[in-house]
Design an enzyme around this catalytic site. Structure first.
Site, PDB file in Angstrom:
ATOM      1  N   ASP A  23      62.644  72.246  -6.289  1.00 22.03           N
ATOM      2  CA  ASP A  23      61.519  72.650  -5.442  1.00 22.03           C
ATOM      3  C   ASP A  23      60.265  72.882  -6.258  1.00 22.03           C
ATOM      4  OD1 ASP A  23      60.415  73.589  -2.802  1.00 22.03           O
ATOM      5  OD2 ASP A  23      60.091  75.373  -4.014  1.00 22.03           O
ATOM      6  N   LYS A  61      64.678  78.243  -1.632  1.00 19.75           N
ATOM      7  CA  LYS A  61      64.360  79.384  -2.502  1.00 19.75           C
ATOM      8  C   LYS A  61      65.002  80.664  -1.969  1.00 19.75           C
ATOM      9  CE  LYS A  61      59.778  78.856  -2.571  1.00 19.75           C
ATOM     10  NZ  LYS A  61      59.360  77.506  -2.175  1.00 19.75           N
TER      11      LYS A  61
END
Length: 453
Positions: free
Chosen positions: A163, A189
């Site tokens: 990410d 996340k």
């Protein structure tokens, strides 16, 4: 068979669905930097234009989550909960809800981001505090959580590394607004933090990445679906971003405003910030079984805020992460912009419309945000609003005050603000601050509505 990124770009370009193995290949290539950025950028654009299925979103979120280390909060012995915003202007709710939830007996491992596009970044704000460390190892974060109950940190190379790469590319390729990519980025996340519960603040309106309410509702439902599938209790609040949240937008000025609220100093122009923060914290407390209902959670959040407990936890968290809290004694004196200038109303009337995205770009151009990943930000850049939507204003009086590090920074923001702030003869009706709540029980109806408009 050996996979090739160009074949997968073509496949998504043509509207075909990826297998989980193909998604894992792309994510591994992003994390290990074995796929060139131009190919990742092409895939992001194909996914932006063609969209992803629920199965693809699940696979992408899981692959990104597992692309690096995963935090396990179980040894802390408390319910782990977090809050995440899809990005807004003047949105500093993280600085308020994290210590409130921790004071309610929960632990808040909050992995936050930096400025993205026209929106600010929690990490940039916290790094204005001298010495504050946002880059902690998972072990260091666990130690802060055990001591304080809340820790706000950034991604490291070992935590969701895929990410980190894709997040920066989205900002540079105009693919930020995809609900599928937003969902996978946020949820990877959050799930990597081992959360038991998650509250999402999904913005809608002129300052949101997804301006249309229908799009924001779909994103909210998509994230709630993804969280619930992963076994994390999840809820989303759809909140109004038709104007900056609170009085200030920038970096240090938002820390200063948060300290005011944590210290019990209220102002008419940041009541919206206070209310959204209490609503979000209330849901965090409710999901963590520290209140019987979300309404009871909100009341407990307000009691905690007014008692000063949240301020103590915020101060302890900053100190535990290396920050110098002596600047909290007189935060307005720590605010030292090189230049400041009032932006004046050019006519009398009512503040009838705010293009909040343009306001966000004005703040970015003042030096509070960045055009490219890695660009420096100016700690004292930003603006203070002197009026809210519907307020009466007078010609020649300040609509806002601009802060920057040199005079040359002010020209473009003033042009943007002249376009963004519309004064009319009559006020426009105010939109509700919290427009919808999406939970495990009603998420399916929003997903179906988006599928069959």
């Amino acid at each position: 068979m050996t996979m090739h990124a160009v074949d997968l770009i073509r496949k998504k370009r043509d509207g075909e669905e990826f297998t989980p193995e193909e998604i894992r290949f792309l994510v591994r290539g992003a994390a290990m930097e074995t796929i060139p950025e131009e190919q990742l950028a092409a895939w992001l654009m194909a996914a932006f234009l063609r969209g992803l299925s629920l199965a693809e979103v699940d696979a992408l979120t899981t692959a990104m989550k597992l692309s690096g280390e995963v935090f396990d909060p179980a040894p802390l012995g408390r319910f782990a909960v977090d809050k995440h915003s899809t990005g807004g202007v003047g949105d500093k709710t993280s600085l308020l809800v994290a210590p409130i939830a921790a004071a309610a007996g929960l632990v808040v491992p909050m992995i936050s981001g930096r400025a993205l596009g026209h929106t600010g970044g929690t990490l940039d704000k916290l790094e204005c505090i001298p010495g504050y460390r946002t880059q902690l190892s998972l072990r260091e974060m666990e130690q802060v959580l055990a001591k304080v109950g809340a820790s706000i940190v950034g991604q490291t190379k070992s935590l969701v590394p895929a990410d980190r790469v894709l997040y920066a590319l989205r900002d540079r390729t105009s693919t930020v607004e995809s609900p599928y990519l937003i969902c996978a980025s946020i949820m990877s996340k959050k799930l990597a933090a081992g959360l038991n519960g998650l509250v999402l603040d999904v913005k809608t309106g002129s300052g949101a990445f997804l301006r249309r309410k229908e799009d924001a509702l779909f994103l909210a439902a998509l994230m709630v679906e993804t969280g619930e599938r992963a076994g994390t209790r999840t809820a989303a609040l759809l909140t109004n971003m038709e104007q900056p949240l609170g009085r200030f937008a920038g970096n240090w000025v938002e820390v200063q405003e948060s300290l005011d609220l944590l210290s019990g100093r209220r102002h008419p122009l940041n009541e919206d910030l206070r209310e959204v923060s209490l609503a979000l914290a209330g849901w965090m407390i409710f999901l963590g079984d520290a209140a019987k209902t979300a309404a009871a959670g909100r009341q407990r959040a307000e009691d905690i805020l007014e008692s000063g407990q949240a301020l103590r936890i915020f101060t302890d968290m900053v100190e535990a992460q290396g920050g110098d809290t002596s600047v909290f004694a007189e935060p307005e004196k720590f605010h030292r912009p090189a230049v400041r200038r009032d932006f004046l109303a050019d006519r009398s009337g009512y503040l009838a419309h705010v293009d909040c995205t343009l306001v966000g770009w004005a703040v970015q151009r003042l030096g509070a945000g960045r055009e490219r990943a890695g660009d420096p930000v100016f700690a004292h850049a930003g603006l203070e609003m002197h009026a809210k939507l519907g307020d009466k204003v007078k010609v020649g009086k300040p609509l806002c005050t601009l802060y920057a590090d040199f005079d040359g920074r002010l020209t473009e923001p003033e042009i943007l603000l002249r376009l963004a702030l519309v004064i009319a003869d009559e006020p426009t009706p105010a939109e509700p601050l919290i427009q919808d709540i999406i939970t495990a029980s009603n998420r399916k109806q929003y997903l179906e509505a988006a599928r069959h408009p």
